[in-house]
Design a protein around this motif. Structure first.
Motif, PDB file in Angstrom:
ATOM      1  N   GLN A 158      10.913  -0.836   1.878  1.00 17.34           N
ATOM      2  CA  GLN A 158      10.474  -1.787   2.106  1.00 17.34           C
ATOM      3  C   GLN A 158       9.499  -2.086   3.098  1.00 17.34           C
ATOM      4  OE1 GLN A 158      10.136  -5.232   0.404  1.00 17.34           O
ATOM      5  NE2 GLN A 158       8.599  -5.603   1.543  1.00 17.34           N
ATOM      6  N   GLN A 159       9.401  -1.366   4.166  1.00 13.41           N
ATOM      7  CA  GLN A 159       8.199  -1.342   4.961  1.00 13.41           C
ATOM      8  C   GLN A 159       7.082  -0.161   4.784  1.00 13.41           C
ATOM      9  OE1 GLN A 159       9.458   0.886   8.861  1.00 13.41           O
ATOM     10  NE2 GLN A 159      11.046  -0.244   9.209  1.00 13.41           N
ATOM     11  N   ILE A 160       7.528   0.929   3.520  1.00 24.18           N
ATOM     12  CA  ILE A 160       6.733   1.722   3.185  1.00 24.18           C
ATOM     13  C   ILE A 160       5.868   0.468   2.491  1.00 24.18           C
ATOM     14  CG2 ILE A 160       6.332   3.610   0.839  1.00 24.18           C
ATOM     15  CD1 ILE A 160       9.240   4.323   2.733  1.00 24.18           C
ATOM     16  N   LEU A 161       6.633  -0.271   1.038  1.00 21.83           N
ATOM     17  CA  LEU A 161       6.033  -0.946   0.384  1.00 21.83           C
ATOM     18  C   LEU A 161       4.983  -2.237   1.579  1.00 21.83           C
ATOM     19  CD1 LEU A 161       9.284  -1.972  -2.261  1.00 21.83           C
ATOM     20  CD2 LEU A 161       6.772  -0.369  -2.489  1.00 21.83           C
ATOM     21  N   ASP A 162       6.056  -2.662   2.285  1.00 22.60           N
ATOM     22  CA  ASP A 162       4.533  -3.492   3.051  1.00 22.60           C
ATOM     23  C   ASP A 162       3.074  -1.964   3.379  1.00 22.60           C
ATOM     24  OD1 ASP A 162       5.942  -5.372   2.943  1.00 22.60           O
ATOM     25  OD2 ASP A 162       7.038  -5.316   4.633  1.00 22.60           O
ATOM     26  N   PHE A 163       3.699  -1.782   3.370  1.00 21.17           N
ATOM     27  CA  PHE A 163       2.606  -0.323   4.768  1.00 21.17           C
ATOM     28  C   PHE A 163       1.635  -0.775   3.199  1.00 21.17           C
ATOM     29  CE2 PHE A 163       0.661   3.966   5.097  1.00 21.17           C
ATOM     30  CZ  PHE A 163      -0.493   3.450   5.698  1.00 21.17           C
ATOM     31  N   CYS A 164       1.747  -0.002   2.066  1.00 18.15           N
ATOM     32  CA  CYS A 164       1.216   0.965   0.923  1.00 18.15           C
ATOM     33  C   CYS A 164       0.329  -0.561   0.577  1.00 18.15           C
ATOM     34  CB  CYS A 164       2.133   0.791  -0.684  1.00 18.15           C
ATOM     35  SG  CYS A 164       2.537   3.571  -0.231  1.00 18.15           S
ATOM     36  N   GLN A 165       0.844  -1.689   0.005  1.00 23.45           N
ATOM     37  CA  GLN A 165       0.373  -2.814  -0.575  1.00 23.45           C
ATOM     38  C   GLN A 165      -1.228  -2.639   0.911  1.00 23.45           C
ATOM     39  OE1 GLN A 165       2.031  -6.662  -0.259  1.00 23.45           O
ATOM     40  NE2 GLN A 165       0.759  -7.776  -1.074  1.00 23.45           N
ATOM     41  N   ALA A 166      -1.025  -2.964   1.983  1.00 24.32           N
ATOM     42  CA  ALA A 166      -2.220  -2.893   3.272  1.00 24.32           C
ATOM     43  C   ALA A 166      -3.441  -2.000   2.246  1.00 24.32           C
ATOM     44  CB  ALA A 166      -1.865  -2.855   3.952  1.00 24.32           C
ATOM     45  N   TRP A 167      -2.732  -0.776   2.291  1.00 27.86           N
ATOM     46  CA  TRP A 167      -2.811   0.704   1.952  1.00 27.86           C
ATOM     47  C   TRP A 167      -4.112  -0.257   0.442  1.00 27.86           C
ATOM     48  CZ3 TRP A 167      -3.326   5.767   3.720  1.00 27.86           C
ATOM     49  CH2 TRP A 167      -4.352   7.016   2.946  1.00 27.86           C
ATOM     50  N   ASN A 168      -3.550  -0.342  -0.111  1.00 25.25           N
ATOM     51  CA  ASN A 168      -4.297  -0.739  -1.600  1.00 25.25           C
ATOM     52  C   ASN A 168      -5.385  -2.180  -1.261  1.00 25.25           C
ATOM     53  OD1 ASN A 168      -3.201   0.977  -3.376  1.00 25.25           O
ATOM     54  ND2 ASN A 168      -1.386  -0.228  -3.867  1.00 25.25           N
ATOM     55  N   GLU A 169      -5.175  -2.689  -0.458  1.00 21.86           N
ATOM     56  CA  GLU A 169      -6.026  -3.330  -0.270  1.00 21.86           C
ATOM     57  C   GLU A 169      -7.903  -3.201   0.553  1.00 21.86           C
ATOM     58  OE1 GLU A 169      -3.711  -6.487   2.022  1.00 21.86           O
ATOM     59  OE2 GLU A 169      -2.764  -7.043  -0.418  1.00 21.86           O
ATOM     60  N   GLU A 170      -7.037  -2.192   1.210  1.00 26.00           N
ATOM     61  CA  GLU A 170      -8.619  -1.494   2.317  1.00 26.00           C
ATOM     62  C   GLU A 170      -8.828  -0.595   0.938  1.00 26.00           C
ATOM     63  OE1 GLU A 170      -8.539   2.385   5.602  1.00 26.00           O
ATOM     64  OE2 GLU A 170      -7.588   1.088   5.944  1.00 26.00           O
ATOM     65  N   ASP A 171      -8.498   0.774  -0.005  1.00 23.39           N
ATOM     66  CA  ASP A 171      -9.281   0.317  -0.577  1.00 23.39           C
ATOM     67  C   ASP A 171      -9.636   0.300  -1.683  1.00 23.39           C
ATOM     68  OD1 ASP A 171      -8.939   3.146  -2.686  1.00 23.39           O
ATOM     69  OD2 ASP A 171      -8.297   3.009  -3.374  1.00 23.39           O
ATOM     70  N   ASP A 172      -9.154  -1.662  -2.434  1.00 26.52           N
ATOM     71  CA  ASP A 172     -10.254  -2.321  -3.025  1.00 26.52           C
ATOM     72  C   ASP A 172     -11.629  -2.378  -2.186  1.00 26.52           C
ATOM     73  OD1 ASP A 172      -8.010  -1.346  -5.086  1.00 26.52           O
ATOM     74  OD2 ASP A 172      -7.109  -3.667  -4.262  1.00 26.52           O
ATOM     75  N   LEU A 173     -11.297  -2.883  -1.108  1.00 26.00           N
ATOM     76  CA  LEU A 173     -11.952  -3.365  -0.389  1.00 26.00           C
ATOM     77  C   LEU A 173     -13.070  -1.985   0.192  1.00 26.00           C
ATOM     78  CD1 LEU A 173     -12.945  -5.577   1.869  1.00 26.00           C
ATOM     79  CD2 LEU A 173     -12.413  -4.852   3.837  1.00 26.00           C
ATOM     80  N   MET A 174     -13.118  -0.761   0.378  1.00 26.86           N
ATOM     81  CA  MET A 174     -13.459   0.557   0.466  1.00 26.86           C
ATOM     82  C   MET A 174     -14.260   0.345  -0.825  1.00 26.86           C
ATOM     83  SD  MET A 174     -13.813   0.380   3.299  1.00 26.86           S
ATOM     84  CE  MET A 174     -14.547   2.115   3.648  1.00 26.86           C
ATOM     85  N   THR A 175     -13.788  -0.082  -2.117  1.00 30.72           N
ATOM     86  CA  THR A 175     -14.306   0.586  -3.461  1.00 30.72           C
ATOM     87  C   THR A 175     -15.522  -0.819  -3.527  1.00 30.72           C
ATOM     88  OG1 THR A 175     -12.290   1.178  -3.676  1.00 30.72           O
ATOM     89  CG2 THR A 175     -14.361   0.685  -5.630  1.00 30.72           C
ATOM     90  N   ALA A 176     -15.582  -1.668  -3.133  1.00 28.55           N
ATOM     91  CA  ALA A 176     -16.038  -3.394  -3.291  1.00 28.55           C
ATOM     92  C   ALA A 176     -17.354  -2.611  -2.795  1.00 28.55           C
ATOM     93  CB  ALA A 176     -15.422  -4.027  -2.812  1.00 28.55           C
ATOM     94  N   VAL A 177     -16.860  -2.425  -1.226  1.00 30.28           N
ATOM     95  CA  VAL A 177     -18.085  -2.051  -0.569  1.00 30.28           C
ATOM     96  C   VAL A 177     -19.218  -0.922  -1.330  1.00 30.28           C
ATOM     97  CG1 VAL A 177     -18.751  -1.323   1.898  1.00 30.28           C
ATOM     98  CG2 VAL A 177     -16.558  -2.418   1.764  1.00 30.28           C
ATOM     99  N   ARG A 178     -18.417   0.067  -1.794  1.00 28.12           N
ATOM    100  CA  ARG A 178     -19.651   1.025  -2.162  1.00 28.12           C
ATOM    101  C   ARG A 178     -20.621   0.609  -2.998  1.00 28.12           C
ATOM    102  NH1 ARG A 178     -14.574   4.909  -3.105  1.00 28.12           N
ATOM    103  NH2 ARG A 178     -13.891   4.830  -0.736  1.00 28.12           N
TER     104      ARG A 178
END
Length: 178
Positions: A158-178
């Motif tokens: 669960q800790q890993i899944l929570d972290f990875c969800q945040a990781w994906n959201e950050e990655d999506d945000l970075m992709t949108a900014v580019r």
């Protein structure tokens, strides 16, 4: 999503990796198992017949062959120690999760497991020294550290899944900014 688990032996990488892969409906790739399948020898047989250097080369090849796959990848305890493996992990684009445990927990988990050539040749003090010698590198390659001593595999996942969800959201945000 790819996820890579690193850490010292008996910190829970294989157990957690298997459970995580099932939860995500992903393939689990255990580098130690990949080496055994490729070499057609157990890890103790590889160490006895060819030595640790050969095993580490096999480990490096297994990492390179699998790091890009959409899977949960569990590494061996020594995988990050090679500079080229550390660079591969850091630059993989996948979240690298360090599973850690206190030395007594590790000793208790290993018990009489004869499939761990390095552990079989060390006493508790030797294991503690080996772990300490690797700790800085583990932390260098990891994006998240989880202390597993008092957690269930479910809680770790669960800790890993929570972290990875945040990781994906950050990655999506970075992709949108580019």
């Amino acid at each position: 999503m790819r996820i890579v688990l690193v850490g010292f032996m008996a910190c829970g990488k294989t157990t957690v990796g298997d459970l995580l892969a099932k939860k995500l409906n992903k393939l689990q790739i255990d580098l130690d198992q990949a080496i055994v399948e490729r070499e057609k020898l157990t890890i103790p047989e590889i160490f006895a017949k060819f030595g640790e250097d050969h095993f580490r080369l096999c480990e490096h090849r297994a990492l390179l062959a699998n790091i890009g796959k959409d899977a949960v990848i569990t590494t061996g305890g020594g995988t990050p120690m090679r500079d080229d493996n550390a660079a591969c992990l850091i630059n993989s684009g996948a979240p690298v999760i360090l599973l850690d445990a206190e030395i007594q927990t590790i000793v208790d988990r290993i018990g009489n497991d004869k499939n761990r050539p390095l552990a079989n040749s060390l006493d508790v003090e030797g294991m503690a020294k080996l772990k300490a010698s690797r700790q800085e590198r583990y932390e260098q390659v990891a994006n998240l550290k989880i202390q597993t001593d008092h957690l269930t595999p479910e809680e770790i996942c669960q800790q890993i899944l929570d972290f990875c969800q945040a990781w994906n959201e950050e990655d999506d945000l970075m992709t949108a900014v580019r």
